[in-house]
Design a protein around this motif. Structure first.
Motif, PDB file in Angstrom:
ATOM      1  N   TYR B  61       0.845  -1.200   0.000  1.00  0.00           N
ATOM      2  CA  TYR B  61       0.000   0.000   0.000  1.00  0.00           C
ATOM      3  C   TYR B  61       0.884   1.255   0.000  1.00  0.00           C
ATOM      4  CZ  TYR B  61      -3.385   3.513   1.526  1.00  0.00           C
ATOM      5  OH  TYR B  61      -4.151   4.645   1.632  1.00  0.00           O
ATOM      6  N   ALA B  62       2.001   1.188   0.735  1.00  0.00           N
ATOM      7  CA  ALA B  62       2.956   2.306   0.724  1.00  0.00           C
ATOM      8  C   ALA B  62       3.449   2.547  -0.699  1.00  0.00           C
ATOM      9  CB  ALA B  62       4.123   2.002   1.649  1.00  0.00           C
ATOM     10  N   GLU B  63       3.641   1.463  -1.425  1.00  0.00           N
ATOM     11  CA  GLU B  63       4.148   1.556  -2.796  1.00  0.00           C
ATOM     12  C   GLU B  63       3.189   2.373  -3.682  1.00  0.00           C
ATOM     13  OE1 GLU B  63       4.533  -2.271  -4.606  1.00  0.00           O
ATOM     14  OE2 GLU B  63       6.284  -1.655  -5.780  1.00  0.00           O
ATOM     15  N   LEU B  64       1.899   2.121  -3.532  1.00  0.00           N
ATOM     16  CA  LEU B  64       0.896   2.864  -4.312  1.00  0.00           C
ATOM     17  C   LEU B  64       1.025   4.367  -4.021  1.00  0.00           C
ATOM     18  CD1 LEU B  64      -1.719   2.174  -6.133  1.00  0.00           C
ATOM     19  CD2 LEU B  64      -3.007   2.724  -4.064  1.00  0.00           C
ATOM     20  N   ILE B 331      -4.262   7.531  -9.203  1.00  0.00           N
ATOM     21  CA  ILE B 331      -5.598   6.974  -9.465  1.00  0.00           C
ATOM     22  C   ILE B 331      -6.123   7.523 -10.784  1.00  0.00           C
ATOM     23  CG2 ILE B 331      -8.014   6.989  -8.694  1.00  0.00           C
ATOM     24  CD1 ILE B 331      -7.047   6.713  -5.850  1.00  0.00           C
ATOM     25  N   GLY B 332      -5.912   8.831 -11.020  1.00  0.00           N
ATOM     26  CA  GLY B 332      -6.344   9.430 -12.283  1.00  0.00           C
ATOM     27  C   GLY B 332      -5.704   8.725 -13.470  1.00  0.00           C
ATOM     28  N   THR B 333      -4.419   8.460 -13.354  1.00  0.00           N
ATOM     29  CA  THR B 333      -3.691   7.790 -14.430  1.00  0.00           C
ATOM     30  C   THR B 333      -4.199   6.362 -14.629  1.00  0.00           C
ATOM     31  OG1 THR B 333      -1.765   9.082 -13.781  1.00  0.00           O
ATOM     32  CG2 THR B 333      -1.363   7.200 -15.230  1.00  0.00           C
ATOM     33  N   LEU B 334      -4.353   5.639 -13.523  1.00  0.00           N
ATOM     34  CA  LEU B 334      -4.726   4.218 -13.613  1.00  0.00           C
ATOM     35  C   LEU B 334      -6.143   4.031 -14.154  1.00  0.00           C
ATOM     36  CD1 LEU B 334      -3.195   2.974 -10.235  1.00  0.00           C
ATOM     37  CD2 LEU B 334      -2.309   2.554 -12.549  1.00  0.00           C
ATOM     38  N   GLU B 337      -6.134   4.622 -17.833  1.00  0.00           N
ATOM     39  CA  GLU B 337      -5.592   3.455 -18.542  1.00  0.00           C
ATOM     40  C   GLU B 337      -6.621   2.339 -18.621  1.00  0.00           C
ATOM     41  OE1 GLU B 337      -0.877   4.000 -17.266  1.00  0.00           O
ATOM     42  OE2 GLU B 337      -2.123   2.511 -16.243  1.00  0.00           O
ATOM     43  N   LEU B 338      -7.304   2.135 -17.517  1.00  0.00           N
ATOM     44  CA  LEU B 338      -8.281   1.055 -17.458  1.00  0.00           C
ATOM     45  C   LEU B 338      -9.395   1.286 -18.486  1.00  0.00           C
ATOM     46  CD1 LEU B 338      -8.414  -1.434 -15.664  1.00  0.00           C
ATOM     47  CD2 LEU B 338      -9.770  -0.128 -14.027  1.00  0.00           C
ATOM     48  N   ILE B 339      -9.824   2.547 -18.610  1.00  0.00           N
ATOM     49  CA  ILE B 339     -10.917   2.848 -19.538  1.00  0.00           C
ATOM     50  C   ILE B 339     -10.439   2.781 -20.985  1.00  0.00           C
ATOM     51  CG2 ILE B 339     -12.479   4.681 -20.339  1.00  0.00           C
ATOM     52  CD1 ILE B 339     -12.713   5.594 -17.429  1.00  0.00           C
ATOM     53  N   THR B 344      -3.995  -1.740 -16.635  1.00  0.00           N
ATOM     54  CA  THR B 344      -3.239  -0.681 -15.962  1.00  0.00           C
ATOM     55  C   THR B 344      -1.749  -0.995 -16.001  1.00  0.00           C
ATOM     56  OG1 THR B 344      -3.545  -1.802 -13.842  1.00  0.00           O
ATOM     57  CG2 THR B 344      -5.104  -0.060 -14.391  1.00  0.00           C
ATOM     58  N   SER B 345      -0.934   0.060 -15.946  1.00  0.00           N
ATOM     59  CA  SER B 345       0.519  -0.113 -15.999  1.00  0.00           C
ATOM     60  C   SER B 345       1.083  -0.538 -14.651  1.00  0.00           C
ATOM     61  CB  SER B 345       1.171   1.199 -16.445  1.00  0.00           C
ATOM     62  OG  SER B 345       0.733   2.251 -15.610  1.00  0.00           O
ATOM     63  N   PHE B 346       0.225  -0.569 -13.659  1.00  0.00           N
ATOM     64  CA  PHE B 346       0.630  -0.917 -12.300  1.00  0.00           C
ATOM     65  C   PHE B 346      -0.495  -1.796 -11.755  1.00  0.00           C
ATOM     66  CE2 PHE B 346       0.402  -0.008  -7.757  1.00  0.00           C
ATOM     67  CZ  PHE B 346       1.730  -0.064  -7.356  1.00  0.00           C
ATOM     68  N   PRO B 347      -0.169  -2.941 -11.191  1.00  0.00           N
ATOM     69  CA  PRO B 347      -1.252  -3.848 -10.795  1.00  0.00           C
ATOM     70  C   PRO B 347      -2.114  -3.277  -9.666  1.00  0.00           C
ATOM     71  CG  PRO B 347       0.857  -4.633  -9.989  1.00  0.00           C
ATOM     72  CD  PRO B 347       1.160  -3.459 -10.861  1.00  0.00           C
TER      73      PRO B 347
END
Lengths: 359, 357
Positions: B61-64, B331-334, B337-339, B344-347
């Motif tokens: 979670y810290a990584e996110l 979150i905006g980026t992910l 990407e999802l849409i 996503t570029s990050f799991p």
């Protein structure tokens, strides 16, 4: 610390409420941020007309003294130079003397926090020498300081007319009274006419275009309908009317309504001067800006309601007393103000602003 | 295109706006943001606005948070000055036994490449002279900092609007229906139709989910914040519960209360908060408090973000989280990407709503 009745604000309405409740044997605490009782009355040297019986016409500071003398008959707890800074979760109020903070739990609260003056802004309105007209009165009458030699006044309410007379008495040269509206706002034409008679210029449909000066005000441009001219003054007194002081009502989660003639936003209250919060009552200018006589009566009505709720006054007696006081209020107060007050009370159940803390 | 949009985002807080802006970078048509009041009237406008990574656990979670914090300098370049300051974050501790926890935290972060230092008493006092000298040590992370939330959301909105994102404010969503592969959004002002729907309602996520029969387990957690008079700059770091804003005001807040949507303040918590602040920074004893306010956190049931698609609902996305300020760029980026890319570029599997039943 516990008390039956906590009265917040030791101005005329607060003191009257304290006298009424204490005289019925209730345990009363009165709190004020100032070091003396009397509130704004203390620097008011103007004659107060239309005071309710048993008061004769007298000057503001005399009324303050009269009310304060009556208080001495009762064992009231005074918290002068104390302020309320917050509300605890259990409903007690947090009081501070600037060093300590302590809670007071009150069965009933009467909030009589009064009114604040509204400023009028124009370019460079923050220059020293530009202040509200009430501030000038405080300087002259309380602090014995002459705030300037020559002044223009912006605004023309009754309050301004009273103070202009006092300023002239202490030798301040009034160069003009500037009113943005097409007519003078004061209702007591006698005082206005006296000023006309000594040759004071009144400008209606007028405003200040700009003030100038370095470090203090030196001159102002006065905008009339057809021209602009400059007056050289070291004092500009603005009179933007007054509005109820609402901070504490807001914190107490009271609901609000709006009434132009009452001074703007006003806490909602019913005929008993009970706010939307059960144990919180309201009195004085906080209920709507009015004449001194009305302020005293609202203090009495709020106190009567509190006495009834705390069962030191029977329901019949309270109702009778209240009905008489309401009649007197109607006779003392300007009709349009009284009508707006009634309208405000009618909107008690459907306030314009409620639950301000619920997102 | 009256009422018809490709994508509708419900919620104009920092999360919704972060998504709107990032989406608009790549996709310049048919995006609408709906807000029941106005952006900044809720959680996003009543926060200390830390961009904070360290002592978030577990390390995944810290990584996110770390990756999102890393995006901030770049974000400021794109949308304008948001008063982002990477002050470094300091979490002082006052008991010897906390040192072990600190060392363990540092070790577990090391594995994922986030550097945090465990400072000795002397090192803490060199870094931040105003900390209580009774301090035993502190964890320190150089990536932590803070941002001006008002500027952040304003800049997100301006940039999104430049890219043709539309906003409808003071417009509460009252119902959502699925119909012929589209979503029908019933609101106070009118009905809208869209293909992609993003639920970014923050504290209101639960209510939004209910409209579609989905459980989005978010509860409200109140925090009360005190604001000091403007003081000369003296607090260099973002310290546990404390930060000094650009205008000199010190913001203080530690409290967490379950009070629903009630945003009042109580003197009990104000006093506790003041005492905590003075405990950390004794010189604050002389500071005057000018106001206090409450904010309502959107807290997922298990504390972790709820992000991504919703099983059984095509083209429906949810983004509901605590730490929205820190996480909004990522979150905006992910979600974008999802849409647009379908992946996503990050799991983000750990954050799927499917973990709740």
């Amino acid at each position: 610390m516990d008390t039956d009745v906590l009265i917040i604000g030791a101005g005329p309405a607060g003191i009257v409420a304290a006298i009424e409740t204490a005289s019925k044997g209730l345990n009363v605490t009165i709190i004020d941020e100032s070091n003396l009782l009397g509130g704004q009355l203390r620097q008011q040297t103007q004659m107060l007309q239309s005071l309710p019986s048993p008061y004769q016409s007298m000057r503001g500071f005399e009324l303050a003294q009269d009310l304060t003398n009556q208080l001495t008959q009762f064992p009231i707890r005074y918290l002068l130079e104390h302020r309320i800074i917050g509300i605890y979760a259990n409903g007690s109020l947090g009081i501070t003397d600037e060093l300590n903070v302590f809670p007071i739990m009150a069965k009933k609260i009467i909030v009589a926090t009064g009114a604040t003056e509204n400023a009028i802004s124009f370019p460079k309105w923050t220059l020293p020498g530009i202040m509200t007209i009430g501030a000038a009165q405080t300087l002259v009458n309380r602090d014995f300081v002459i705030p300037g030699k020559s002044a223009v006044i912006v605004g023309s309410t009754d309050f301004a007319m009273d103070i202009i007379h006092q300023l002239i008495d202490v030798g301040i040269n009034i160069k003009g009274i500037i009113e943005q509206q097409p007519t003078i706002q004061a209702r007591e034409m006698k005082k206005v006419n006296e000023l006309y008679d000594i040759g004071l210029p009144f400008y209606v449909n007028a405003s200040i275009k700009e003030a100038r000066g370095i470090g203090e005000v030196k001159e102002v441009d006065i905008q009339l309908q057809d021209r602009v001219f400059t007056e050289y003054v070291d004092l500009v007194l603005v009179d933007g009317g007054r509005s109820p002081i609402l901070d504490l009502f807001y914190q107490l989660n009271c609901s609000f309504g709006f009434g132009d003639k009452l001074g703007g936003w006003v806490p909602s209250y019913n005929q008993s001067f009970q706010t939307s919060v059960n144990d919180v009552f309201i009195a004085g200018n906080a209920t709507g800006i009015s004449v001194h006589g009305a302020l005293l009566i609202t203090g009495k009505i709020a106190a009567t309601s509190v006495c009834e709720e705390l069962e030191v006054l029977s329901r019949e007696e309270a109702e009778k007393q209240s009905a008489e006081l309401w009649k007197e209020l109607e006779s003392r107060e300007y009709t349009d103000v009284f009508q707006e007050r009634i309208k405000h009370i009618e909107s008690y159940k459907s306030p314009m602003l409620k639950n301000q803390f619920i997102s | 295109m009256d009422g018809k949009y490709e994508t509708i985002i419900i919620g104009g807080g920092v999360v919704g706006n972060g998504i709107a802006y990032h989406l608009s970078e790549r996709y310049k048509e048919g995006v609408l943001v709906l807000d029941k009041k106005y952006p900044l009237s809720g959680t996003s406008g009543s926060t200390q606005a830390w961009v904070w990574v360290h002592n978030k656990t577990p390390s995944w979670y810290a990584e996110l948070n770390y990756y999102s914090a890393e995006l901030y300098p770049y974000l400021s370049k794109k949308i304008g000055d948001v008063e982002y300051k990477r002050t470094g974050g300091l979490s002082p501790f006052f008991q010897e036994k906390d040192k072990e926890k600190a060392l363990y935290l540092a070790e577990s972060y090391e594995k994922i490449g986030i550097k945090i230092k465990v400072l000795s008493k002397e090192e803490v006092l060199v870094k931040e002279q105003c900390i209580n000298p009774k301090v035993v040590g502190a964890t320190y992370s150089s990536i932590d900092g803070n941002v001006n939330p008002f500027r952040l959301i304003d800049r997100y909105m301006r940039s999104a609007k430049k890219n043709n994102v539309e906003y409808s404010t003071y417009n509460k969503v009252t119902d959502i229906k699925k119909q012929d592969g589209q979503y029908i959004i019933v609101s106070d002002k009118k009905n809208y139709m869209c293909k992609n729907l993003i639920l970014a309602g923050g504290t209101w996520s639960n209510e939004l989910g209910n409209m579609l029969g989905i459980n989005i387990p978010i509860y409200q957690l109140r925090g009360q914040i005190l604001v000091s008079e403007p003081l000369k700059p003296f607090l260099r770091h973002t310290v546990s519960g404390l930060r000094q804003a650009n205008n000199g005001e010190v913001l203080m807040g530690y409290s967490m209360e379950k009070k629903g949507f009630n945003r009042s303040t109580t003197l009990d918590v104000i006093q506790e908060t003041a005492n905590m602040a003075v405990h950390y920074v004794p010189s604050l004893r002389k500071a005057k408090i000018v106001r206090a306010f409450s904010g309502i956190r959107a807290m997922p049931e298990d504390g972790f973000p709820i992000l991504g698609t919703v099983p059984g609902f095509e083209n429906l996305y949810v983004a509901a989280t605590h730490s929205g300020v820190t996480l909004s760029p990522l979150i905006g980026t992910l979600i974008t990407e999802l849409i647009l890319d379908g992946e996503t570029s990050f799991p983000i599997d750990n954050y799927s709503i499917s973990r709740f039943n």
